[in-house]
Design an enzyme around this catalytic site. Structure first.
Site, PDB file in Angstrom:
ATOM      1  N   ASP A 222       1.217   9.423   4.318  1.00  0.00           N
ATOM      2  CA  ASP A 222       1.543   8.100   3.787  1.00  0.00           C
ATOM      3  C   ASP A 222       1.167   7.035   4.807  1.00  0.00           C
ATOM      4  O   ASP A 222       0.151   7.166   5.487  1.00  0.00           O
ATOM      5  CB  ASP A 222       3.038   8.046   3.435  1.00  0.00           C
TER       6      ASP A 222
ATOM      7  N   SER B 251       5.339   6.492  -6.565  1.00  0.00           N
ATOM      8  CA  SER B 251       5.415   6.886  -5.154  1.00  0.00           C
ATOM      9  C   SER B 251       6.806   7.343  -4.771  1.00  0.00           C
ATOM     10  O   SER B 251       6.967   8.150  -3.856  1.00  0.00           O
ATOM     11  CB  SER B 251       5.019   5.713  -4.247  1.00  0.00           C
TER      12      SER B 251
ATOM     13  N   HIS C 113       6.179   1.755   3.511  1.00  0.00           N
ATOM     14  CA  HIS C 113       6.176   2.644   2.360  1.00  0.00           C
ATOM     15  C   HIS C 113       6.542   4.076   2.729  1.00  0.00           C
ATOM     16  O   HIS C 113       7.386   4.716   2.088  1.00  0.00           O
ATOM     17  CB  HIS C 113       4.786   2.590   1.724  1.00  0.00           C
TER      18      HIS C 113
END
Length: 553
Positions: free
Chosen positions: A125, A426, A162
């Protein structure tokens, strides 16, 4: 027979064929009935746009170089805390209750002594910030964007915010009963790989400038998805109650997320990250077996073209996920989010999709995860497709605040002072990756492909032929069922029930005497016999009289 012929003729098929068709129809009404081959693999039939061309003998994943395949430079500063303070969020996220994670964790803890303590999950990620609620359970996997400029180990700086949120859903552990949030596998370890960033861009300058110092305001949302906790905001901005997380507006930040979910995309112009480095990382994890589960909340979306068309980078990822699955690693990926460059697959023919999403496209080796919202319906931003395997909560997300030095939670992403809920496929994917880690912990001898089959078989199947559709795949995951169900063909240390002969327990006799019935039947029989004898005698007498009478003149 008459009714069967009538039914068959109405169908326009011969009698026996009609019965067979009727039986097949009944079978399809059960979500546990054997599904057609195309449904079992979650792929469309061969030769369609939705099916990737098969790998050839020479197709192999690229070797892991351990570093970026180009030079990137930072264009925006990293995510910062909201107004420089932590915002308390003590409510339990709806996704935890929907999936009954408390019960699932109790089951695993009772059986193994921990909740995923013997598992590692690789998070590919934007990096993972070592939040205090990871309790030093995050380790460096590698950095394919740049050397961290804050002194952290490779992969342990998350400028976008994220990756930390994704990892928090998998393994965050506040160890505080007053905090409602907890990760799916709160004792598992995270192996962090920074592979993507929207705060970095390709450096085309002849001289490589030194990276700017960390700090300041502003971190663009890691790509459009309702992701990273808040980035942005000036000292005058006010957050709604129960919001939290990093902030940052600042020059160059991405626009706030919208209701469509994440618009991040691998290989997007002006960002860092390629399909080639994604394939390298997957290959490296498989070679070293750094983790038993991989979570990829990163996607590459492009228009559908024609059967057999595949890009070079996509082919590398296809070979890499096949390599990982063959080496006993569960590969989980987000199904993708609708954006301007990734339109929804709402066309008439599902096998000719508008959008092709990698890695989910390679569903023979990847468990792709769609998103549902709080009412159980499909989230509007979740990309549909024949490759969708299962679904999980993907809206109103609460997870760890990814800003450096934060010790709290985030439930909003903020850009240019405007707050939006955290959402996207996600964040559905790490729910599934966490459950996969629990299943591997519960059944340590179960192979990766069997883990994926178990997650699909125990999901809450939609009312569709074969128990799957293109929106939620085989359905929303059911962690408790995945940990406790006895399924045909199970492997590992799962004990299957032994067949037991069931005694026939008929109701007792009613106690009424049969004598009256016997007497009645005997009387009836006697009367019939007497009648027959009488008829015989009368017939004989008439015949004799006829013979003795003189002929009539």
């Amino acid at each position: 027979m008459g009714s069967r012929r009538t039914f068959s003729r109405r169908l326009g098929v011969p009698g026996r064929a009609g019965v067979a068709l009727f039986a097949a129809g009944l079978g399809l009404m059960s979500p546990f009935a054997a599904a057609p081959a195309s449904a079992q693999t979650a792929d469309a039939p061969a030769g369609t746009w939705a099916t990737p061309p098969p790998l050839g003998p020479g197709d192999a994943p690229p070797a892991d170089s351990g570093h970026p395949d180009t030079t990137y430079k930072k264009k925006n500063e990293c995510v910062q805390r909201s107004l420089g303070q932590d915002v308390k969020i003590n409510f339990r996220p709806w996704g935890q209750d929907y999936l009954q994670l408390d019960r699932a964790q109790q089951i695993v803890r009772a059986a193994t002594g921990s909740v995923g303590g013997n598992q590692k999950v690789a998070v590919i990620d934007t990096g993972v910030t070592p939040h205090p609620w990871f309790q030093d359970r995050v380790e460096s996997g590698g950095d394919y964007v740049a050397t961290p400029d804050n002194g952290a180990q490779p992969g342990m700086q998350d400028c976008d915010g994220h990756g930390t949120e994704v990892a928090g859903i998998i393994a965050g552990n506040p160890k505080d009963p007053q905090v409602g949030f907890i990760g799916v596998a709160p004792d598992a370890r995270i192996v962090s790989y920074r592979q993507l960033s929207e705060n970095y861009a390709k450096d085309d300058s002849p001289q490589q400038p030194s990276a700017p110092p960390s700090g300041g305001t502003g971190a663009p949302p890691s790509g459009g998805e309702s992701q990273q906790p808040p980035a942005g905001g000036s000292s005058n901005s006010q957050l709604p109650p129960s919001s939290g997380g990093g902030t940052g507006s600042g020059s160059g930040t991405a626009p706030q997320q919208d209701n469509k979910g994440d618009s991040r995309d691998l290989a997007k112009q002006g960002t860092a990250g390629t399909l080639n480095t994604l394939a390298q990382i997957i290959r490296g994890i498989a070679d070293t077996h750094r983790a038993g589960v991989i979570n990829m909340s990163v996607d590459h979306c492009r228009p559908g073209t024609a059967p057999g068309d595949i890009q070079e980078g996509e082919r590398k990822v296809q070979a890499a996920v096949r390599y990982a699955a063959d080496n006993d690693i569960v590969v989980v990926a987000a199904a993708g989010n609708v954006s301007e460059n990734c339109p929804q697959n709402d066309q008439a023919d599902p096998n000719k999709p508008k959008s092709i999403v990698t890695p989910p496209w390679f569903s023979d080796d990847v468990l792709s995860v769609g998103a549902i919202q709080e009412d159980g319906g499909v989230a509007p931003f979740s990309v549909h497709g024949p490759w969708v395997g299962v679904a999980a909560p993907g809206t109103k997300i609460v997870s760890l605040d990814p800003a450096e030095h934060s010790n709290g939670l985030a439930n909003l992403t903020i850009a240019n002072g405007n707050p939006s809920p955290i959402q996207g496929t996600s964040f559905a994917a790490p729910y599934v990756a966490g459950v996969a880690a629990l299943v591997r912990s519960m059944f340590p001898h179960m192979k990766a492909r069997d883990v994926v089959k178990r997650l699909k078989a125990t999901a809450q199947h939609p009312a569709a032929p074969g128990g799957r559709d293109n929106f939620v795949g085989y359905g929303v995951i059911d962690p408790v069922a995945a940990l406790t169900a006895n399924l045909p063909g199970d492997t590992g240390n799962l004990s299957l029930p032994k067949p037991v002969v069931q005694e026939a327990k008929l109701p007792p006799a009613d106690g009424i005497s049969s004598t009256p019935m016997i007497v009645a039947l005997a009387g009836t029989g006697g009367g019939v016999a007497a009648l027959l004898i009488t008829l015989f005698v009368m017939h004989t007498i008439r015949r004799n009289r006829a013979r003795s009478s003189p002929p009539t003149k």
